[in-house]
Design a protein around this motif. Structure first.
Motif, PDB file in Angstrom:
ATOM      1  N   THR A  93       0.827  -1.210   0.000  1.00  0.00           N
ATOM      2  CA  THR A  93       0.000   0.000   0.000  1.00  0.00           C
ATOM      3  C   THR A  93       0.860   1.259   0.000  1.00  0.00           C
ATOM      4  O   THR A  93       0.607   2.213  -0.733  1.00  0.00           O
ATOM      5  N   MET A  94       1.891   1.272   0.828  1.00  0.00           N
ATOM      6  CA  MET A  94       2.738   2.446   0.950  1.00  0.00           C
ATOM      7  C   MET A  94       3.609   2.663  -0.290  1.00  0.00           C
ATOM      8  O   MET A  94       4.080   3.773  -0.533  1.00  0.00           O
ATOM      9  N   ALA A  95       3.823   1.628  -1.080  1.00  0.00           N
ATOM     10  CA  ALA A  95       4.665   1.765  -2.270  1.00  0.00           C
ATOM     11  C   ALA A  95       4.065   2.726  -3.287  1.00  0.00           C
ATOM     12  O   ALA A  95       4.783   3.284  -4.110  1.00  0.00           O
ATOM     13  N   THR A 119       1.762   9.724   9.185  1.00  0.00           N
ATOM     14  CA  THR A 119       0.725   9.827   8.160  1.00  0.00           C
ATOM     15  C   THR A 119       1.372   9.678   6.794  1.00  0.00           C
ATOM     16  O   THR A 119       2.478  10.169   6.556  1.00  0.00           O
ATOM     17  N   ALA A 120       0.673   8.990   5.896  1.00  0.00           N
ATOM     18  CA  ALA A 120       1.162   8.793   4.531  1.00  0.00           C
ATOM     19  C   ALA A 120      -0.018   8.467   3.637  1.00  0.00           C
ATOM     20  O   ALA A 120      -0.847   7.632   3.983  1.00  0.00           O
ATOM     21  N   GLY A 121      -0.109   9.132   2.512  1.00  0.00           N
ATOM     22  CA  GLY A 121      -1.178   8.860   1.570  1.00  0.00           C
ATOM     23  C   GLY A 121      -2.560   9.025   2.149  1.00  0.00           C
ATOM     24  O   GLY A 121      -3.490   8.298   1.781  1.00  0.00           O
ATOM     25  N   GLY A 122      -2.720   9.952   3.103  1.00  0.00           N
ATOM     26  CA  GLY A 122      -4.018  10.170   3.731  1.00  0.00           C
ATOM     27  C   GLY A 122      -4.352   9.173   4.815  1.00  0.00           C
ATOM     28  O   GLY A 122      -5.454   9.210   5.369  1.00  0.00           O
ATOM     29  N   LEU A 123      -3.424   8.276   5.150  1.00  0.00           N
ATOM     30  CA  LEU A 123      -3.652   7.253   6.167  1.00  0.00           C
ATOM     31  C   LEU A 123      -2.776   7.506   7.385  1.00  0.00           C
ATOM     32  O   LEU A 123      -1.676   8.048   7.280  1.00  0.00           O
ATOM     33  N   THR A 124      -3.276   7.109   8.556  1.00  0.00           N
ATOM     34  CA  THR A 124      -2.474   7.104   9.770  1.00  0.00           C
ATOM     35  C   THR A 124      -1.979   5.682   9.987  1.00  0.00           C
ATOM     36  O   THR A 124      -2.764   4.731   9.962  1.00  0.00           O
TER      37      THR A 124
END
Length: 262
Positions: A93-95, A119-124
């Protein structure tokens, strides 16, 4: 002609201006400087300060390295050798995410475990960190919050319990998984199970799975017991299956464990 006297009727040519030359040189210098600046800061960026994606001597260093690594898709060297099963899905997902920023700095959750969130890509995302070879490592990554800490990070199996039947061995195994007790779960495994099975059991425990025994089939002739499970793995309801070896040397033991299929 008399030498030394002025020559009448001759006007020396005017001197050429060099202003155009200085203007040209100035433009060349500006263009070169601009090109170097673009190359240095944008592509490939040799003037930029490189983000630290390798330091893990402390939980604080590891958490920042991990966040920096997510932004650059470079976190592979920061994971523990055995980590949660859901962390593999997280990595995929983070890729494809853009940017990452530390939200909660490293803080202690258990005797030998720290957590942090970013936080990354709108996610915690929360990560759990434990000591490993060469420094700290990330054992779990959970979208939506910090992972629950393990009761212990010990991985040496406890002594094999005194069990009389395959059903009893399977039940003790389920109890150990639910308690997230790695030594207790490994103690019920058969001695001959492959290392991939032992690692797989730890992967499930590093997450937050819970199972219940729905049905037990005792195969007397085959000297085997099958326990059919229902459970929740990474927030998803899934079946599970345990097979035991009931006549194993040292007592009944768990021969195989399927955490998300029956």
């Amino acid at each position: 002609m008399t030498y030394g006297q002025p020559q009448y009727g001759y006007t020396p040519p005017p001197k050429k201006s060099k202003a155009w030359l200085w203007i040209t040189l100035t433009l060349v210098v500006v263009l070169i400087a601009g090109g170097v600046a673009f190359t240095g800061f944008v592509s490939p960026g040799f003037f930029k300060t490189k983000s630290d994606t390798a330091s893990r001597a402390t939980p604080e260093q590891l958490s920042q390295s991990f966040v920096n690594g997510v932004g650059e898709d470079r976190v592979s060297q920061l994971w523990c050798p055995v980590r949660s099963k859901r962390s593999y899905t997280f990595e995929q997902t983070m890729a494809v995410s853009e940017g990452a920023q530390l939200r909660t700095s490293a803080h202690q959750r258990a005797a030998q475990e720290y957590s942090a969130a970013f936080t990354a890509g709108g996610l915690t995302v929360g990560i759990a960190m434990i000591p490993g070879e060469g420094g700290w490592c990330v054992r779990d990554a959970k979208v939506g919050g910090e992972p629950e800490p393990l009761p212990s990070i010990e991985t040496r199996p406890s002594p094999h319990p005194d069990v009389k039947t395959g059903e009893e061995a399977g039940t003790k195994f389920v109890d150990a998984v639910n308690a997230r007790d790695i030594p207790a779960a490994l103690s019920v495994l058969c001695a001959k199970v492959p290392d991939t099975t032992r690692d797989g059991v730890q992967q499930i425990i590093h997450g937050e799975a819970r199972y219940t025994v729905d049905k037990t089939d005792v195969l007397t002739t085959a000297k085997q017991t099958i326990l059919h499970l229902s459970g929740e793995n990474d927030g998803v309801r899934k079946p599970g299956r345990i097979e035991t070896e009931d006549d194993a040397e040292g007592g009944p033991c768990v021969a195989s464990f399927a955490p998300d299929s029956d």
